[in-house]
Structure formats: C-alpha cells, structure tokens
Design a protein around this motif. Structure first.
Motif, PDB file in Angstrom:
ATOM      1  N   UNK A 133      10.973   0.698  -9.183  1.00 18.90           N
ATOM      2  CA  UNK A 133      10.518  -0.308 -10.146  1.00 18.90           C
ATOM      3  C   UNK A 133       9.671  -1.366  -9.438  1.00 18.90           C
ATOM      4  N   UNK A 134       9.007  -2.191 -10.224  1.00 17.02           N
ATOM      5  CA  UNK A 134       8.143  -3.238  -9.683  1.00 17.02           C
ATOM      6  C   UNK A 134       8.943  -4.246  -8.865  1.00 17.02           C
ATOM      7  N   UNK A 135      10.148  -4.547  -9.299  1.00 17.68           N
ATOM      8  CA  UNK A 135      10.990  -5.478  -8.550  1.00 17.68           C
ATOM      9  C   UNK A 135      11.312  -4.969  -7.154  1.00 17.68           C
ATOM     10  N   UNK A 136      11.455  -3.659  -7.022  1.00 14.50           N
ATOM     11  CA  UNK A 136      11.720  -3.065  -5.715  1.00 14.50           C
ATOM     12  C   UNK A 136      10.512  -3.213  -4.789  1.00 14.50           C
ATOM     13  N   UNK A 137       9.322  -3.052  -5.334  1.00 11.71           N
ATOM     14  CA  UNK A 137       8.099  -3.249  -4.541  1.00 11.71           C
ATOM     15  C   UNK A 137       8.018  -4.701  -4.092  1.00 11.71           C
ATOM     16  N   UNK A 138       8.274  -5.622  -5.006  1.00 12.17           N
ATOM     17  CA  UNK A 138       8.242  -7.050  -4.653  1.00 12.17           C
ATOM     18  C   UNK A 138       9.324  -7.392  -3.637  1.00 12.17           C
ATOM     19  N   UNK A 164       0.833  -1.214   0.000  1.00  9.07           N
ATOM     20  CA  UNK A 164       0.000   0.000   0.000  1.00  9.07           C
ATOM     21  C   UNK A 164       0.864   1.260   0.000  1.00  9.07           C
ATOM     22  N   UNK A 165       1.962   1.243   0.731  1.00 12.79           N
ATOM     23  CA  UNK A 165       2.848   2.405   0.786  1.00 12.79           C
ATOM     24  C   UNK A 165       3.629   2.569  -0.519  1.00 12.79           C
ATOM     25  N   UNK A 166       4.118   1.476  -1.094  1.00 10.90           N
ATOM     26  CA  UNK A 166       5.048   1.570  -2.216  1.00 10.90           C
ATOM     27  C   UNK A 166       4.407   1.524  -3.600  1.00 10.90           C
ATOM     28  N   UNK A 167       3.197   1.016  -3.718  1.00  8.35           N
ATOM     29  CA  UNK A 167       2.574   0.948  -5.036  1.00  8.35           C
ATOM     30  C   UNK A 167       2.371   2.335  -5.651  1.00  8.35           C
ATOM     31  N   UNK A 168       1.925   3.337  -4.896  1.00  7.78           N
ATOM     32  CA  UNK A 168       1.837   4.682  -5.497  1.00  7.78           C
ATOM     33  C   UNK A 168       3.204   5.225  -5.936  1.00  7.78           C
ATOM     34  N   UNK A 169       4.250   4.895  -5.206  1.00  8.17           N
ATOM     35  CA  UNK A 169       5.597   5.325  -5.600  1.00  8.17           C
ATOM     36  C   UNK A 169       5.973   4.673  -6.929  1.00  8.17           C
ATOM     37  N   UNK A 170       5.611   3.415  -7.079  1.00  5.47           N
ATOM     38  CA  UNK A 170       5.843   2.702  -8.344  1.00  5.47           C
ATOM     39  C   UNK A 170       5.054   3.356  -9.480  1.00  5.47           C
TER      40      UNK A 170
END
Length: 132
Positions: free
Chosen positions: A66-71, A54-60
């Motif tokens: 990048x998506x890999x960083x969120x994962x 929830x915190x990082x998806x808007x940053x993505x």
C-alpha cells in the motif's frame, strides 16, 4: 526511528492504516538529523529516500504493498544509508513471505492481508542492529 516504526506497526495492526501523523514528523526528524550531519550526510539520506521510492513505487502500482508502506520505507530510509535501506527492503519482503506461509498453513481465512509495517519494523531492527 524504532519508535516511529513501532507506532506505525501498532496502527497498521489495529487500525489497518499507517497514519501520516506518524510518518511526516519522523521523515522531518530523519532529514533534519541528516542535515545537521553535513551536506554529505544529507545527500546520503536523500539518496536513500529516492532509492526506496524508485524500488517500491512499481510494487505499489502492482498492488504488492500500500501507499502507506512506501511512505513508511521512505521515512525509515531518511535514517539509513542506501545499503541499509536495500537490506531492509529485501529482508522485509522475506519476512512478509514467511508470515504469508504461516497464514496459508495455519489460518483458514486465505484472504487475510499482511500488515507490512511489522516486517519493516523487524527488518529495521536486524539491519540497524548490525545483524545484516
């Protein structure tokens, strides 16, 4: 978890990618370990995972990471509490900012990207090590 983050940082630095073959087994180990700790531990891990998403998806969405960083953060969160996850996220962005300043000051190539797995690894070491 530190082996997982180290491997992700290595592949991010040398291949410019964080591969799912690092993330999926790490995520499964984190969730299974939490499940073995009981329902409360599993719920805490799942809460930390959802919190990091929830915190990082808007940053993505705004191309901040990048998506890999969120994962990678979601995988790391499977091993941590929500408080540790929050501390790790904040510290990772601070470390990435410091690295960015060094790149701007000392490198002529201003379009250089930050390999965000490195700040994640460093922040996890500080967070899990009890420094924060």
């Amino acid at each position: 978890m530190l082996t997982l983050l180290s491997g992700a940082a290595f592949t991010d630095l040398y291949k410019d990618r964080i591969y799912n073959f690092w993330l999926i087994p790490g995520f499964l180990v984190g969730v299974i370990t939490a499940a073995l700790g009981g329902l409360e531990s599993l719920l805490a891990a799942m809460t930390a995972i959802v919190f990091s998403f929830v915190i990082l998806f808007p940053v993505y969405l705004f191309k901040g990471i990048a998506a890999g960083d969120v994962k990678l953060f979601m995988t790391a969160a499977s091993f941590m509490s929500v408080q540790d996850t929050f501390s790790c996220i904040i510290l990772s962005f601070l470390i990435a900012g410091i690295i960015s300043l060094f790149i701007l000051i000392f490198k002529r190539n201003k379009k250089r990207t930050i390999h965000f797995a490195v700040p994640v690894l460093i922040s996890a070491l500080f967070t899990i090590g009890g420094t924060l």
